[in-house]
Design an enzyme around this catalytic site. Structure first.
Site, PDB file in Angstrom:
ATOM      1  N   GLU A 363       0.834  -1.211   0.000  1.00  0.00           N
ATOM      2  CA  GLU A 363       0.000   0.000   0.000  1.00  0.00           C
ATOM      3  C   GLU A 363       0.870   1.262   0.000  1.00  0.00           C
ATOM      4  O   GLU A 363       0.565   2.264   0.648  1.00  0.00           O
ATOM      5  CB  GLU A 363      -1.020  -0.048   1.145  1.00  0.00           C
ATOM      6  CG  GLU A 363      -1.934  -1.261   0.944  1.00  0.00           C
ATOM      7  CD  GLU A 363      -3.205  -1.282   1.753  1.00  0.00           C
ATOM      8  OE1 GLU A 363      -3.678  -0.202   2.127  1.00  0.00           O
ATOM      9  OE2 GLU A 363      -3.719  -2.386   1.974  1.00  0.00           O
TER      10      GLU A 363
HETATM   11  N1  CAA Z   1      -6.554  11.974  -3.612  1.00  0.00           N
HETATM   12  C1  CAA Z   1      -7.125  12.492  -4.738  1.00  0.00           C
HETATM   13  N2  CAA Z   1      -6.418  12.766  -5.858  1.00  0.00           N
HETATM   14  C2  CAA Z   1      -5.095  12.483  -5.852  1.00  0.00           C
HETATM   15  C3  CAA Z   1      -4.445  11.927  -4.732  1.00  0.00           C
HETATM   16  C4  CAA Z   1      -5.234  11.672  -3.578  1.00  0.00           C
HETATM   17  N3  CAA Z   1      -4.703  11.150  -2.468  1.00  0.00           N
HETATM   18  N4  CAA Z   1      -3.143  11.746  -5.023  1.00  0.00           N
HETATM   19  C5  CAA Z   1      -2.971  12.186  -6.293  1.00  0.00           C
HETATM   20  N5  CAA Z   1      -4.156  12.620  -6.785  1.00  0.00           N
HETATM   21  C6  CAA Z   1      -4.416  13.227  -8.103  1.00  0.00           C
HETATM   22  C7  CAA Z   1      -3.540  14.446  -8.284  1.00  0.00           C
HETATM   23  O1  CAA Z   1      -4.149  15.599  -7.752  1.00  0.00           O
HETATM   24  C8  CAA Z   1      -3.424  14.515  -9.793  1.00  0.00           C
HETATM   25  O2  CAA Z   1      -4.606  15.097 -10.335  1.00  0.00           O
HETATM   26  P1  CAA Z   1      -4.502  16.258 -11.472  1.00  0.00           P
HETATM   27  O3  CAA Z   1      -3.801  15.623 -12.633  1.00  0.00           O
HETATM   28  O4  CAA Z   1      -5.931  16.597 -11.735  1.00  0.00           O
HETATM   29  O5  CAA Z   1      -3.711  17.370 -10.872  1.00  0.00           O
HETATM   30  C9  CAA Z   1      -3.419  13.044 -10.216  1.00  0.00           C
HETATM   31  O6  CAA Z   1      -4.030  12.328  -9.136  1.00  0.00           O
HETATM   32  C10 CAA Z   1      -2.039  12.509 -10.457  1.00  0.00           C
HETATM   33  O7  CAA Z   1      -1.301  12.710  -9.265  1.00  0.00           O
HETATM   34  P2  CAA Z   1       0.277  12.790  -9.225  1.00  0.00           P
HETATM   35  O8  CAA Z   1       0.765  13.668 -10.336  1.00  0.00           O
HETATM   36  O9  CAA Z   1       0.675  13.130  -7.835  1.00  0.00           O
HETATM   37  O10 CAA Z   1       0.663  11.278  -9.589  1.00  0.00           O
HETATM   38  P3  CAA Z   1       2.071  10.592  -9.629  1.00  0.00           P
HETATM   39  O11 CAA Z   1       2.139   9.784 -10.850  1.00  0.00           O
HETATM   40  O12 CAA Z   1       3.158  11.582  -9.383  1.00  0.00           O
HETATM   41  O13 CAA Z   1       1.999   9.532  -8.411  1.00  0.00           O
HETATM   42  C11 CAA Z   1       2.157   8.708  -6.163  1.00  0.00           C
HETATM   43  C12 CAA Z   1       1.787   9.876  -7.088  1.00  0.00           C
HETATM   44  C13 CAA Z   1       1.914   9.214  -4.762  1.00  0.00           C
HETATM   45  C14 CAA Z   1       3.628   8.319  -6.293  1.00  0.00           C
HETATM   46  C15 CAA Z   1       1.242   7.512  -6.507  1.00  0.00           C
HETATM   47  O14 CAA Z   1       1.563   6.954  -7.752  1.00  0.00           O
HETATM   48  C16 CAA Z   1       1.281   6.383  -5.454  1.00  0.00           C
HETATM   49  O15 CAA Z   1       0.689   6.520  -4.377  1.00  0.00           O
HETATM   50  N6  CAA Z   1       1.947   5.265  -5.775  1.00  0.00           N
HETATM   51  C17 CAA Z   1       1.938   4.076  -4.884  1.00  0.00           C
HETATM   52  C18 CAA Z   1       0.816   3.164  -5.242  1.00  0.00           C
HETATM   53  C19 CAA Z   1       0.583   2.115  -4.199  1.00  0.00           C
HETATM   54  O16 CAA Z   1       0.366   2.414  -3.020  1.00  0.00           O
HETATM   55  N7  CAA Z   1       0.595   0.848  -4.622  1.00  0.00           N
HETATM   56  C20 CAA Z   1       0.248  -0.253  -3.788  1.00  0.00           C
HETATM   57  C21 CAA Z   1      -1.013  -0.880  -4.326  1.00  0.00           C
HETATM   58  S1  CAA Z   1      -2.089  -1.780  -3.315  1.00  0.00           S
HETATM   59  C22 CAA Z   1      -1.258  -3.098  -2.692  1.00  0.00           C
HETATM   60  O17 CAA Z   1      -0.279  -2.929  -2.063  1.00  0.00           O
HETATM   61  C23 CAA Z   1      -1.784  -4.497  -2.974  1.00  0.00           C
HETATM   62  C24 CAA Z   1      -2.593  -5.112  -1.909  1.00  0.00           C
HETATM   63  O18 CAA Z   1      -3.255  -6.099  -2.156  1.00  0.00           O
HETATM   64  C25 CAA Z   1      -2.630  -4.614  -0.520  1.00  0.00           C
END
Ligand code: CAA
Length: 380
Positions: A363
């Site tokens: 996550e």
């Molecule tokens: N709430 C609402 N909108 C959001 C947001 C949030 N928390 N975070 C980002 N956004 C929006 C941004 O505002 C942006 O919108 P606009 O284009 O309209 O401005 C859009 O989303 C893109 O955001 P970013 O430019 O910040 O995106 P990024 O590509 O730079 O990525 C990141 C940001 C934080 C690195 C994200 O990619 C991330 O959290 N990555 C990790 C994913 C993750 O947690 N993976 C694990 C998956 S689940 C798992 O583990 C499996 C399981 O079974 C448990």
């Protein structure tokens, strides 16, 4: 600020503690050893309301707050982090995602069963080449009017083999980047949906982690969650809540290891006295106690933010970053306090140490939490 739990919160915590001691503890070593998914225990947790903790009772949930959720998560995780991740994913990623963003029809059809434990849910974002970089999805969902055609691979999916309902994130329009992504509800048994082999993991071995394959799966348009293009924000918002659950899991692993080490240090003698009387051990225990207390306040803070309707993107990232660090550090210290016994499965601390590591990875890795936090504190 009131740092005391209400009587209701204490009762909820005690009920989870009793369940963990009486139901999860017997057999936890064998489930870890044999990578056994506890279907019977999932059923019992459903009966207790632990699978839909925050869901509105009108959809079959327990209608509790996020503070209750983290109290339950901490108590379950002290004993069995494999069981608690099933609870965390079902509650924070699947039930929350559907309740907050689903249509009334989707809630009636899926949420009512997920909240009671009749169904188990999975959340499918990660891919072989898009784990942390979540906008680089390779899975595609091509719009065909009244349905989508889904193709791709998802991996490290918790509850992957056991789930009935899967929330799958896929790219619909690559040119639109994060605005071209959608989330879909996929049911087990849909044609073209294949469950790959189970992962053989370092920790949380009783949980069920699989790669999933989608080959031309026909997904009705009514299975899309939210407006067209809203899937990335759906995933990010849902994961922010998920991080509160995993922070609470990490807190539970740390406090479980601490409680075992404290008890052991008061019983085990060396050099003529109980080992807790040696400053080398006493100082370790003091560090554990104070770091765990600090992590607990951060976890509670994030839960409180969510309950108050405040933004919890940053407080959940802070809580997960710190609590997972404390879990890894102090479960390792617990093994050290147990000495040779700590290296043996019967004493439980080696399992907690192995389980702790995943809290720094899933996550969102610790590095992802630092991205979320640093972007927030450096923006104008
Ligand atoms: N709430 C609402 N909108 C959001 C947001 C949030 N928390 N975070 C980002 N956004 C929006 C941004 O505002 C942006 O919108 P606009 O284009 O309209 O401005 C859009 O989303 C893109 O955001 P970013 O430019 O910040 O995106 P990024 O590509 O730079 O990525 C990141 C940001 C934080 C690195 C994200 O990619 C991330 O959290 N990555 C990790 C994913 C993750 O947690 N993976 C694990 C998956 S689940 C798992 O583990 C499996 C399981 O079974 C448990």
């Amino acid at each position: 600020m009131n740092f005391n739990l209400s009587e209701e919160h204490k009762m909820i915590r005690d009920a989870a503690r009793d369940f963990a001691q009486n139901e999860l503890l017997p057999g936890v070593i064998e489930r870890d050893e044999n990578q056994h998914f506890p279907n019977d225990l999932v059923k019992k947790m459903g009966d207790l309301g632990f699978l839909g903790i925050m869901v509105d009772p009108k959809y079959g949930g327990s209608g509790m707050d996020t503070i209750s959720y983290v109290l339950i998560m901490e108590e379950l995780s002290k004993i069995d982090a494999s069981a608690s991740v099933i609870v965390s994913v079902n509650n924070s990623l699947v039930c929350y995602g559907l309740e907050a963003y689903g249509t009334e029809e989707q809630k009636q059809k899926y949420l009512t069963k997920l909240a009671t434990g009749e169904f188990v849910g999975a959340f499918c974002l990660s891919e072989p080449e898009a784990g942390s970089d979540a906008t680089s999805q390779k899975t595609t969902a091509i719009d065909k009017g009244d349905h989508y055609i889904l193709n791709g691979t998802k991996n490290w999916i918790t509850n992957g083999g056991r789930a009935d309902v899967y929330l799958v994130i896929a790219q619909t329009d690559r040119d639109k980047g994060s605005h071209g992504i959608n989330a879909f509800i996929i049911e087990k048994g849909m044609e073209g949906f294949h469950i790959g082999p189970k992962e053989n993991k370092l920790g949380i071995r009783g949980s069920d982690t699989h790669t999933l394959q989608f080959n031309d799966v026909k997904v009705p348009i009514e299975n899309r969650i939210g407006d067209d293009g809203s899937g990335f924000r759906f995933a990010m918002k849902t994961l922010s809540g998920g991080r509160i659950g995993i922070a609470a899991q990490a807190l539970g692993i740390a406090s479980g290891a601490y409680e075992l080490a404290l008890k052991y240090s008061k019983e085990r003698k060396a050099f003529g006295t109980e080992i807790c009387n040696h400053q080398a051990i006493a100082f370790k225990l003091a560090d554990m106690y104070s770091d765990i207390e600090a992590a607990r306040y951060l976890v509670m803070r994030a839960a409180w933010d969510k309950d108050q309707g405040k933004n919890y993107d940053v407080s959940s990232a802070v809580a997960k970053l710190q609590a997972s660090k404390v879990a890894m550090q102090h479960s390792t210290e617990a093994v050290q306090i147990f000495g040779g016994n700590g290296f043996v499965k019967d004493y439980h601390v080696e399992r907690l140490m192995r389980d702790a590591k995943i809290t720094q990875i899933y996550e969102g890795t610790s590095e992802i939490q630092k991205i979320v936090i640093s972007r927030s504190i450096t923006k104008d």
